[in-house]
Design an enzyme around this catalytic site. Structure first.
Site, mmCIF file in Angstrom:
data_model
loop_
_atom_site.group_PDB
_atom_site.id
_atom_site.type_symbol
_atom_site.label_atom_id
_atom_site.label_comp_id
_atom_site.label_asym_id
_atom_site.label_seq_id
_atom_site.Cartn_x
_atom_site.Cartn_y
_atom_site.Cartn_z
ATOM 1 N N THR A 61 -3.159 -0.083 -1.108
ATOM 2 C CA THR A 61 -3.022 -0.887 -0.043
ATOM 3 C C THR A 61 -3.369 -0.207 1.588
ATOM 4 O O THR A 61 -3.977 -1.051 2.078
ATOM 5 C CB THR A 61 -1.904 -1.628 -0.121
ATOM 6 O OG1 THR A 61 -1.736 -2.520 -1.277
ATOM 7 C CG2 THR A 61 -1.790 -2.756 0.968
ATOM 8 N N SER A 72 -3.442 1.627 -7.117
ATOM 9 C CA SER A 72 -2.673 2.394 -8.020
ATOM 10 C C SER A 72 -2.382 1.552 -9.344
ATOM 11 O O SER A 72 -1.830 2.159 -10.396
ATOM 12 C CB SER A 72 -1.545 2.897 -7.271
ATOM 13 O OG SER A 72 -0.361 1.619 -7.280
ATOM 14 N N THR A 91 1.653 1.400 -3.768
ATOM 15 C CA THR A 91 3.100 1.293 -4.147
ATOM 16 C C THR A 91 3.353 0.778 -5.499
ATOM 17 O O THR A 91 4.452 1.078 -5.806
ATOM 18 C CB THR A 91 3.586 0.400 -3.133
ATOM 19 O OG1 THR A 91 3.189 -0.755 -3.180
ATOM 20 C CG2 THR A 91 3.590 0.840 -1.460
ATOM 21 N N ASP A 92 2.202 0.151 -6.213
ATOM 22 C CA ASP A 92 2.711 -0.581 -7.445
ATOM 23 C C ASP A 92 3.097 0.816 -8.596
ATOM 24 O O ASP A 92 3.920 0.191 -9.202
ATOM 25 C CB ASP A 92 1.416 -0.924 -8.044
ATOM 26 C CG ASP A 92 1.053 -2.329 -7.394
ATOM 27 O OD1 ASP A 92 1.830 -2.911 -6.622
ATOM 28 O OD2 ASP A 92 0.306 -3.146 -7.894
#
Length: 322
Positions: free
Chosen positions: A12, A52, A85-86
């Site tokens: 992101t 990710s 962040t995933d």
């Protein structure tokens, strides 16, 4: 003044809207670092530029290799990895498993895209650079820096889909107070594993979740489909319903390790209950993940089995590093 290298992987923090196609990782590391100010020397290069959620085990291995190569450079004092962040908790944990340098490695990212009205990436990146340059974090291993908090990669989890501070767990080792990094804790010494080789790329470690009415059919299917190991995300402190203990015995008897973790966000796995509970699962051969969540347990299992597929020694090796 420290020399910090920023390695971009996408996420992101690097994403911009593409019309009806949605936001897509597009900005390189040089773009992300262009606005940084401060006294440190910052260089940037890209490893990947992707979300990710699209990463494979091969991608994680390549990131780990590139980070280690960067740490070996005499003119680099620390590394920042920008990442989605995933799945940040998985990549950061892999790097922590193999991290054998005192130089800090800091993961960071963003919850809002680079072209949003109020992007959080630039501030997070500036804080991550400060953390990577902090002498008192040398030897702390791999950490995640996000929204003013710096925590160990081991045990960290993304707990909110949109909050500015989406991570919890692990141990908070420092926080930002204005421009100052305030160190509050320090992890103990760790055994570093060797970097995984190409065998890691094709490791199949499946996660099966227990819930009311669940059957072990998917566990058996995973093994029949070639899984090298299975992580059972049990309920509570590590339990599952009818038939799971028998399935664990079958899989382990056929050389497919089973790791007992928990679908509960926090707390250790403690085999306690009979009648199909954790006591029976452990007796049947399941290896207890202790405090590792299912996703980080999966990464550790893949690293260990890629290095040595012998199921007879797996339990002892997993316990040593978990």
């Amino acid at each position: 003044m420290a020399s910090i290298q920023v390695l971009g992987t996408g996420g992101t923090i690097a994403s911009r809207g593409q019309g009806t196609a949605g936001s897509v990782a597009a900005d390189g590391a040089a773009t992300l670092t262009a606005g940084l100010t401060g006294g440190h020397t910052v260089t940037a290069r890209d490893i990947l530029t992707t979300g990710s959620y699209r990463l494979t085990l091969q991608d994680l291995r390549i990131i780990a290799e590139q980070v280690q190569e960067t740490l070996e450079q005499d003119d680099v004092d620390g590394v920042v990895v920008t990442h989605g962040t995933d799945t940040m908790e998985e990549t950061a944990f892999l790097l922590d498993l193999v991290h054998d340098s005192p130089k800090p490695v800091v993961f960071t990212g963003a919850q809002r895209p680079a072209d949003s009205d109020a992007p959080d990436g630039p501030h997070n990146l500036a804080e991550a650079v400060a953390a990577a340059a902090e002498d008192r974090l040398r030897g702390a291993g791999v950490v995640i820096s996000f929204a003013g908090s710096i925590r160990t990669a081991r045990g960290a989890r993304k707990i909110h889909t949109t909050a500015a501070s989406p991570f919890a767990g692990g141990v908070e080792v420092a926080h930002l107070a204005g421009n100052d990094v305030v160190v509050t804790a320090f992890p103990g010494p760790r055994r570093a594993l060797p970097l995984p080789g190409q065998a890691f790329d094709s490791m199949s470690v499946e996660i099966i979740t227990a819930y009311p009415g669940a059957t072990p059919t998917l566990m058996r299917h995973a093994a029949d489909d070639g899984a090298h190991a299975v992580v059972l995300a049990g309920t509570g402190i590590g339990n599952a319903g009818d038939g799971f203990a028998e399935a664990v015995a079958e899989l382990t008897g056929n050389g497919v390790p089973v790791i007992l973790s928990s679908r509960t966000p926090w707390g250790p796995v403690i085999p306690t209950y009979g009648n199909g509970g954790g006591k029976d699962l452990a007796r049947a051969g399941a290896v207890v993940s202790r405090d590792l969540n299912p996703f980080q347990a999966r990464i550790l299992a893949a690293v260990l089995l890629a290095a040595d597929p012998n199921p007879q020694t797996f339990a002892a090796r997993f316990t040593r590093y978990s």
